[in-house]
Design a protein around this motif. Structure first.
Motif, PDB file in Angstrom:
ATOM      1  N   TYR A 165       1.349   2.389   6.510  1.00 48.14           N
ATOM      2  CA  TYR A 165       1.112   1.749   5.217  1.00 48.14           C
ATOM      3  C   TYR A 165       0.422   0.389   5.360  1.00 48.14           C
ATOM      4  O   TYR A 165       0.245  -0.317   4.366  1.00 48.14           O
ATOM      5  CB  TYR A 165       2.431   1.583   4.454  1.00 48.14           C
ATOM      6  CG  TYR A 165       3.034   2.903   4.020  1.00 48.14           C
ATOM      7  CD1 TYR A 165       2.476   3.639   2.980  1.00 48.14           C
ATOM      8  CD2 TYR A 165       4.148   3.416   4.670  1.00 48.14           C
ATOM      9  CE1 TYR A 165       3.025   4.844   2.587  1.00 48.14           C
ATOM     10  CE2 TYR A 165       4.704   4.631   4.294  1.00 48.14           C
ATOM     11  CZ  TYR A 165       4.133   5.343   3.247  1.00 48.14           C
ATOM     12  OH  TYR A 165       4.675   6.547   2.867  1.00 48.14           O
ATOM     13  N   GLU A 166       0.040   0.046   6.572  1.00 51.05           N
ATOM     14  CA  GLU A 166      -0.612  -1.235   6.799  1.00 51.05           C
ATOM     15  C   GLU A 166      -2.132  -1.067   6.876  1.00 51.05           C
ATOM     16  O   GLU A 166      -2.636  -0.009   7.265  1.00 51.05           O
ATOM     17  CB  GLU A 166      -0.102  -1.861   8.099  1.00 51.05           C
ATOM     18  CG  GLU A 166       1.381  -2.190   8.082  1.00 51.05           C
ATOM     19  CD  GLU A 166       1.861  -2.743   9.415  1.00 51.05           C
ATOM     20  OE1 GLU A 166       1.036  -3.378  10.108  1.00 51.05           O
ATOM     21  OE2 GLU A 166       3.032  -2.525   9.769  1.00 51.05           O
ATOM     22  N   LEU A 171      -6.111   4.454   2.597  1.00 56.24           N
ATOM     23  CA  LEU A 171      -5.050   3.847   1.798  1.00 56.24           C
ATOM     24  C   LEU A 171      -5.239   4.072   0.298  1.00 56.24           C
ATOM     25  O   LEU A 171      -4.265   4.199  -0.444  1.00 56.24           O
ATOM     26  CB  LEU A 171      -4.976   2.343   2.075  1.00 56.24           C
ATOM     27  CG  LEU A 171      -4.481   1.934   3.468  1.00 56.24           C
ATOM     28  CD1 LEU A 171      -4.661   0.440   3.673  1.00 56.24           C
ATOM     29  CD2 LEU A 171      -3.025   2.335   3.669  1.00 56.24           C
ATOM     30  N   TYR A 172      -6.499   4.122  -0.137  1.00 54.97           N
ATOM     31  CA  TYR A 172      -6.793   4.296  -1.564  1.00 54.97           C
ATOM     32  C   TYR A 172      -7.814   5.415  -1.769  1.00 54.97           C
ATOM     33  O   TYR A 172      -8.950   5.179  -2.172  1.00 54.97           O
ATOM     34  CB  TYR A 172      -7.294   2.968  -2.167  1.00 54.97           C
ATOM     35  CG  TYR A 172      -6.231   1.913  -2.145  1.00 54.97           C
ATOM     36  CD1 TYR A 172      -5.306   1.805  -3.175  1.00 54.97           C
ATOM     37  CD2 TYR A 172      -6.107   1.048  -1.053  1.00 54.97           C
ATOM     38  CE1 TYR A 172      -4.292   0.853  -3.135  1.00 54.97           C
ATOM     39  CE2 TYR A 172      -5.090   0.098  -1.002  1.00 54.97           C
ATOM     40  CZ  TYR A 172      -4.188   0.004  -2.051  1.00 54.97           C
ATOM     41  OH  TYR A 172      -3.172  -0.933  -2.008  1.00 54.97           O
ATOM     42  N   PRO A 173      -7.403   6.650  -1.481  1.00 54.46           N
ATOM     43  CA  PRO A 173      -8.314   7.773  -1.702  1.00 54.46           C
ATOM     44  C   PRO A 173      -8.576   7.931  -3.195  1.00 54.46           C
ATOM     45  O   PRO A 173      -7.721   7.584  -4.025  1.00 54.46           O
ATOM     46  CB  PRO A 173      -7.538   8.972  -1.145  1.00 54.46           C
ATOM     47  CG  PRO A 173      -6.105   8.581  -1.287  1.00 54.46           C
ATOM     48  CD  PRO A 173      -6.069   7.094  -1.052  1.00 54.46           C
ATOM     49  N   HIS A 186       0.824  -1.211   0.000  1.00 56.83           N
ATOM     50  CA  HIS A 186       0.000   0.000   0.000  1.00 56.83           C
ATOM     51  C   HIS A 186       0.857   1.260   0.000  1.00 56.83           C
ATOM     52  O   HIS A 186       0.329   2.363   0.072  1.00 56.83           O
ATOM     53  CB  HIS A 186      -0.931  -0.017   1.216  1.00 56.83           C
ATOM     54  CG  HIS A 186      -1.688  -1.311   1.361  1.00 56.83           C
ATOM     55  ND1 HIS A 186      -2.384  -1.860   0.311  1.00 56.83           N
ATOM     56  CD2 HIS A 186      -1.848  -2.162   2.413  1.00 56.83           C
ATOM     57  CE1 HIS A 186      -2.941  -3.004   0.711  1.00 56.83           C
ATOM     58  NE2 HIS A 186      -2.625  -3.208   1.971  1.00 56.83           N
ATOM     59  N   ASP A 187       2.166   1.068  -0.115  1.00 52.48           N
ATOM     60  CA  ASP A 187       3.097   2.195  -0.217  1.00 52.48           C
ATOM     61  C   ASP A 187       3.380   2.429  -1.701  1.00 52.48           C
ATOM     62  O   ASP A 187       4.433   2.057  -2.217  1.00 52.48           O
ATOM     63  CB  ASP A 187       4.385   1.871   0.550  1.00 52.48           C
ATOM     64  CG  ASP A 187       5.376   3.029   0.528  1.00 52.48           C
ATOM     65  OD1 ASP A 187       4.999   4.111   0.026  1.00 52.48           O
ATOM     66  OD2 ASP A 187       6.506   2.847   0.994  1.00 52.48           O
ATOM     67  N   SER A 206      -2.753  11.071  -0.952  1.00 52.49           N
ATOM     68  CA  SER A 206      -2.093   9.795  -0.630  1.00 52.49           C
ATOM     69  C   SER A 206      -0.945  10.004   0.346  1.00 52.49           C
ATOM     70  O   SER A 206      -0.722   9.202   1.251  1.00 52.49           O
ATOM     71  CB  SER A 206      -1.565   9.140  -1.908  1.00 52.49           C
ATOM     72  OG  SER A 206      -2.613   8.849  -2.794  1.00 52.49           O
ATOM     73  N   GLU A 207      -0.221  11.093   0.152  1.00 50.21           N
ATOM     74  CA  GLU A 207       0.909  11.401   1.029  1.00 50.21           C
ATOM     75  C   GLU A 207       0.418  11.751   2.428  1.00 50.21           C
ATOM     76  O   GLU A 207       0.953  11.257   3.429  1.00 50.21           O
ATOM     77  CB  GLU A 207       1.700  12.570   0.430  1.00 50.21           C
ATOM     78  CG  GLU A 207       2.901  12.999   1.247  1.00 50.21           C
ATOM     79  CD  GLU A 207       3.589  14.215   0.656  1.00 50.21           C
ATOM     80  OE1 GLU A 207       4.375  14.853   1.371  1.00 50.21           O
ATOM     81  OE2 GLU A 207       3.329  14.528  -0.528  1.00 50.21           O
TER      82      GLU A 207
END
Length: 519
Positions: free
Chosen positions: A436-437, A389-391, A81-82, A422-423
């Protein structure tokens, strides 16, 4: 003869003056003004990559994107997810050199990259009408969104929000549960039929298009009084139009690029005209039906007649632009978020089991009411973690429509501000070392308990321009995910390749492939 020569010389002189005037104006606009703006920012200690005349940092950006694409193609990435640095790889390079707050340029467009917590907080709290949507959005995104509520500013935006907002208030959203339930079950019934035909398990099913059909059917029925079959052509052409526009996203600061007779620009122009005609056909059928409707479309039609101003494109464009906005935003927002959510649940079976147990306990096989959905805490946490994690948006952008001062920084008129979602959503300084988990438990005590800076979580935007449809989107997501969980167990198909990409949203490049088993 002398008179003719005199007139000829006079015309040459006038022509020379006009040409010189045009050159001076171009120099002022393309060279002198951007340099002046950058000088004002540098005086405040803001630095960034040095731009080239006319192009800004575009060549550097394109070179970096080209190199990154080759590297990504060379080896299939694992499920991580990174991924944000792979979408816009030039930004992390600049961030390492210039910090979390720096400037760069696309053509003559000056942009501030903002990731500093104090400035993010100040920007998200700002209610100034002079901090609006970037002016280039209407130009570059015009074929897709026009002057609809997603791109407009000032009095036009205020009027659109006033007339359209009530259509998406919670009191109306609560009444859409049955409609969403029906639309979702049509697709899930087709999955059940396929499972039975294939002996109890479907080894691979591509779910993206099915989820688009669900969300498309919901928005068509709820907002336009029709169904997905009738709006299918509009949805399809808008998706193709979005793809075409995304190809020129890094040319936003180059004047005149959208007018060049390229194949891409010709396709955009053709699709824009076709979508315009199709929406007007729906409006014409509505007007000729003689029936009384109380939905989004009727509100837009009435709003176009009662406004006290004349939108640039007139009444017709007011209707078409706002219909395109709701078609584009409402369908894709839900479908893409649901795709990522099911991917995460498929790769985290323990959470799949926990949320399924909650759903079956709260509403089981019955159609839930709004209060039941509100009580599904684990389901809500999973959706929130998915959107972290997934905007949908890679970045939220604003523009100083006038000179502004935010957080002690003087921002000249015309400067853009980019906050990379995302950042911000995965910054270890805000979210902790496990940022990132996939850990939905971080939302057990709400957003304020999940991170140090709640303003860093913005799945639906922020401030006065926050998405009007977020309540409907969350309702749809809860019902769709809840129904899938209560009917099927699932895991990732061997065909699934994890490769998030940036178009106008963050999407799975190869789609989501699942293996399904009926419960």
């Amino acid at each position: 003869m002398e008179l003719v020569q005199t007139l000829y010389k006079l015309f040459l002189s006038i022509g020379a003056v006009l040409v010189l005037g045009s050159v001076i104006r171009l120099y002022e606009s393309l060279v002198k003004k951007p340099a002046s703006v950058r000088a004002r920012l540098r005086k405040q200690g803001i630095t960034g990559p040095p731009p080239t005349v006319l192009l800004g940092n575009i060549l550097e950006v394109k070179k970096c994107l080209s190199t990154s694409a080759k590297e990504i193609t060379a080896a299939a990435p694992p499920i991580t997810h990174d991924y944000a640095d792979c979408l816009l790889p030039f930004l992390p390079q600049w961030r390492k050199k210039y910090g979390k707050f720096f400037m760069f340029a696309f053509g003559n467009k000056q942009i501030l990259h903002v990731a500093r917590a104090d400035l993010v907080k100040e920007i998200t709290k700002s209610t100034s009408i002079n901090l609006g949507r970037p002016s280039h959005n209407q130009k570059e995104m015009g074929p897709l969104l026009g002057e609809g509520i997603l791109t407009s500013n000032g009095p036009l935006w205020q009027y659109q929000k006033k007339i359209l907002g009530p259509e998406l208030h919670m009191d109306k959203i609560k009444g859409m549960v049955h409609l969403i339930w029906e639309s979702t079950n049509v697709v899930l019934d087709s999955w059940k039929s396929r499972i039975e035909a294939e002996g109890g398990v479907v080894a691979d099913i591509y779910i993206d298009q099915d989820l688009l059909e669900i969300s498309g059917d919901v928005v068509a029925k709820a907002c336009f009084g029709s169904n997905f079959a009738k709006g299918k052509e509009i949805f399809s052409k808008l998706c193709t139009l979005k793809e075409a526009i995304s190809q020129r996203i890094f040319s936003i600061g180059l004047p005149g690029v959208r007018y060049l007779p390229t194949e891409n620009n010709r396709e955009i122009s053709r699709l824009q005209k076709e979508v315009h005609a199709l929406i007007l056909k729906v409006v014409k059928e509505r007007n000729e039906s003689g029936q009384v409707h109380r939905d989004f479309l009727q509100t837009v039609i009435q709003g176009s007649k009662n406004s006290n101003f004349s939108p640039r494109g007139g009444v017709e464009h007011f209707i078409v632009d706002n219909c395109k906005n709701i078609y584009s935003a409402a369908q894709e927002t839900v479908a893409v978020s649901a795709s990522w959510c099911l991917m995460l649940l498929a790769s985290n079976p323990e959470w799949q089991d926990r949320v399924r147990a909650e759903v079956l306990q709260i509403w089981g096989a019955q159609i839930p009411d709004f209060d039941m959905l509100r009580k599904a805490k684990l389901l809500t946490m999973v959706i929130q973690e998915t959107q972290r994690l997934y905007p949908l948006a890679v970045a939220f952008s604003r523009e100083a429509l006038e000179d502004l001062k935010i957080g002690g920084i003087e921002i000249p008129k015309g400067v853009g501000l980019w906050m990379m979602v995302s950042e911000l959503h995965t910054d270890p300084e805000t979210w902790g070392p496990d940022s990132y988990e996939f850990k939905p438990d971080r939302f057990a005590n709400g957003i304020s308990g999940a991170c140090k800076l709640p303003q860093s979580y913005m799945p639906f935007g922020f401030g006065p321009r926050q998405c009007l449809g977020q309540n409907l989107a969350m309702l749809e997501l809860k019902l769709i995910i809840g129904l899938v969980l209560s009917n099927f167990s699932f895991r990732l198909s061997p065909k699934y390749i994890h490769s998030p990409i940036m178009k106008l949203t963050i999407e799975p490049k190869y789609g989501i492939h699942l293996s399904l088993k009926k419960l």
